[in-house]
Design a protein around this motif. Structure first.
Motif, PDB file in Angstrom:
ATOM      1  N   ARG A  40       0.820  -1.210   0.000  1.00  0.00           N
ATOM      2  CA  ARG A  40       0.000   0.000   0.000  1.00  0.00           C
ATOM      3  C   ARG A  40       0.859   1.268   0.000  1.00  0.00           C
ATOM      4  O   ARG A  40       0.599   2.217  -0.747  1.00  0.00           O
ATOM      5  N   GLN A  43       2.471   1.811  -3.425  1.00  0.00           N
ATOM      6  CA  GLN A  43       1.432   2.157  -4.396  1.00  0.00           C
ATOM      7  C   GLN A  43       1.157   3.664  -4.352  1.00  0.00           C
ATOM      8  O   GLN A  43       1.099   4.340  -5.391  1.00  0.00           O
ATOM      9  N   THR A  63      -0.038  -0.510  -8.929  1.00  0.00           N
ATOM     10  CA  THR A  63      -0.384  -1.564  -7.968  1.00  0.00           C
ATOM     11  C   THR A  63       0.477  -2.804  -8.204  1.00  0.00           C
ATOM     12  O   THR A  63       0.981  -3.420  -7.256  1.00  0.00           O
ATOM     13  N   TYR A  89      -7.281  -8.173  -5.563  1.00  0.00           N
ATOM     14  CA  TYR A  89      -7.385  -6.713  -5.487  1.00  0.00           C
ATOM     15  C   TYR A  89      -8.528  -6.186  -6.347  1.00  0.00           C
ATOM     16  O   TYR A  89      -9.035  -5.094  -6.124  1.00  0.00           O
TER      17      TYR A  89
END
Length: 220
Positions: A40, A43, A63, A89
Motif C-alpha cells: 500500500r 502504491q 499496484t 485486489y
C-alpha cells in the motif's frame, strides 16, 4: 437532507485495501501484514512521485509494481502468490457499514460519487463486487486527467462535472493527505480515521473526524 452531494475516496475509505493480502495470509505466512503495508505504501508513493514528474501510469500498473517491490522487501513471502493477490485486489471487501450508510444517504436524496486514483476498470470491478452499482451515481477517476491526488485538478473533476461550488461537496476519505488536499481545494471534508492515527497537516484540518462512515448519518 444532510448534504446534496457526498463524494467518497475509494481505497481505504469504501474498500479495504488490506483485504487482498488477508485472504491469503495463511499462505503468505507471518509477514503477511508487513507485505500488505509495504504494498500500500509504495502504491501511494508511486502515484505522488509520478504526478510530480509528469510521468503518469495508471493505478493498476502502479499496484503491480508496488506488489513486486513488496515481495523483494519481504523475502519470506512466496512471489508465486503474485497473481492470486492481484486477482483479489479486483474484488476487495468493502467495510461493513458502507452499503447501509450509502443507501441511507441515497434515500435522503443525496447524490453520491467516488473520486479515486483507481483506474476506471479497477473502480468498476470494486463497485460491482460490493454491489454498490445502484447507489453510486458517478465514479470520477484520475485517469481522465492523468494526474493523481492531491493535485487540485483531481478535486475539480467533481466541481466541474457536477457544476457545484467546492463548499457544496462533503468529501470523505480515510487518507489524511487526501483530506488535506480536499480541504485546501475547498471541500467540506470528513476524515474517516479508522485506525486512530495521529493528526497531521494541521494547517489544513478536516471539518470532521469520524471512526467510520456511520457517523455521517448522525453528524449530518
Amino acid at each position: 437532507m444532510r448534504h446534496s452531494a457526498y463524494v467518497f475516496d475509494a481505497y481505504g475509505t469504501l474498500f479495504d485495501v488490506h483485504a487482498a493480502v488477508r485472504r491469503h495470509a495463511e499462505d503468505i505466512g507471518p509477514d503477511s501484514q508487513a507485505l500488505s503495508e509495504i504494498w500500500r505504501a509504495k502504491q501511494l508513493e508511486y502515484s505522488w512521485v509520478r504526478t510530480l514528474m509528469g510521468a503518469y501510469a495508471d493505478f493498476w500498473e502502479l499496484t503491480e509494481q508496488a506488489l513486486d517491490f513488496a515481495f523483494h522487501k519481504v523475502p519470506s513471502a512466496d512471489p508465486a502468490l503474485r497473481d492470486r493477490l492481484l486477482d483479489s485486489y479486483w474484488h476487495l471487501d468493502c467495510y461493513p457499514e458502507v452499503p447501509a450508510v450509502l443507501k441511507a444517504l441515497k434515500a435522503d436524496g443525496a447524490r453520491l460519487a467516488i473520486l479515486s486514483n483507481g483506474s476506471p476498470a479497477m473502480l468498476e470491478a470494486a463497485v460491482h463486487s460490493a454491489a454498490l452499482d445502484n447507489v453510486i451515481d458517478e465514479v470520477f477517476s484520475v485517469d481522465s486527467i492523468k494526474r493523481f491526488k492531491t493535485d487540485p485538478s483531481v478535486y475539480d473533476l467533481v466541481t466541474t462535472g457536477w457544476r457545484l461550488y467546492p463548499a457544496a461537496v462533503s468529501f470523505q476519505s480515510s487518507n489524511r493527505w487526501d483530506i488535506a488536499g480536499a480541504t485546501k481545494f475547498g471541500f467540506r471534508t470528513v476524515w474517516i480515521n479508522r485506525t486512530g492515527q495521529p493528526d497531521e497537516y494541521r494547517d489544513m484540518p478536516p471539518g470532521l473526524i469520524l471512526p467510520s462512515l456511520e457517523g455521517l448519518l448522525i453528524a449530518g
